[in-house]
Design an enzyme around this catalytic site. Sequence first.
Site: not given
Length: 451
Positions: A116, A292
């Site tokens: 992140k 994803r």
Amino acid sequence: MFSKILIANRGEIAVRVARACRSLGIGVVAVHSSPDRDSALVRMADESVNIGPAPSRFSYLNIPNVIEAALQTGAEAIHPGYGFLSEDPDFAEVCADNGITFIGPRPDVMARLGNKASARSEMSAAGLPLLPGVVEPVATADEGAAIADSIGYPVVIKAAAGGGGRGITVVRDPAQFRQAYTATRRTAHSVFRDSTVYVERYLDRARHIEVQVLLDEHGNGVHLGERDCSVQRRHQKLVEEAPAAGLTPQQREEIGAAAVRGALAVGYTGAGTFEFLLDDRGNFSFMEVNCRIQVEHPVTEMVTGLDLVREQILIAAGRPLSIKQEDVRLDGAAVECRINAEDPSRGFAPAPGLLDVFDLPGGPGVRVDTALTAGAQISPHYDSLVAKVIAWAPDREQALARMRTALAEMRVEGRGVVTTRDLHLQVLSDPVFQAGQHHTGFLDGATALSA
């Protein structure tokens, strides 16, 4: 096009992927743990391989066993679904080393966006707005405290490798920062084997808005509108809807364009989700990328008419996108409720067991994604998701009404089994939620809903 795809997952997402393969005439290879030998995926598959005992680390997370199953069966590609190995760049790299196509972004892109802190840096360079904070990891508690003082409290300390709502600590009092910093690093190391953390401003009344993107290997990219995922418990989503209520056309255009711009900047390919926080003044800030297919992808499918898993497979096979941005049209509204085997009255503690009764709803605009049937065992070894109930209608009000009707029809009963169905019904009937004024702290403040 692939002739055979191995599905490296279980449960409803594995069944969902198998159906997309069937629609393309592609053979399906199922891998399964020992207790999943009679699962819905195994029954649907052309071939199946037992890859280990119940614990995930010995089966669904066992990279050598998954790769060996693909090589033995001649599968040309692996679809990882969500969870497990879906965002593991090492797994994607091992697939490539063995001549197997990983259905997802390239390993290097996944590695950069999966962290992140580096994702924030990449998106900052691409011109996406960020919350006040730092794009670099915070090395010491003193450094973090100084950053928090400069941007103002409350702040949030986040594990750079975090996911699933873990490795996140909100700090409101400067006196608590150092203890929270140490605890978050300890959790990050324990859960993710990476103790790196960063600090940013925390928004108390933010909305969690995410944008679905599709990008091919030929430089084409589109967004498919946004989803609101603000109803959460412990930073994990419970209710998702598309489109997000109350956004202006300009906000929709800006946030969608920003997501595509960020994806193109890093060479992203496949299906992905760019997540943002929207403050009470209508400003959005980039938060993270999910590399994803998302649990909540059906609401986007319902309003766009696209099969996102099918698109993933076509992109991985080298096909150019079949649609351009101007072709994307959103029709109506859709909402999804995740029905988990959890007990809200006990802090959402897992409540697995044997399903004696499993009656699913139906009717116009209602879809249920599940891999369970009556008589099935909800395993304590895996995610507690029982079913995803999705309702579509011409507008949000009707979609919520259809969802309430669908959930009222649904019966999930069994020894030891408790679900979140009734909590969802309460959420859907709450005036704040019905008005589209909910935010990420909605459940925390609505004590009657979680009691």
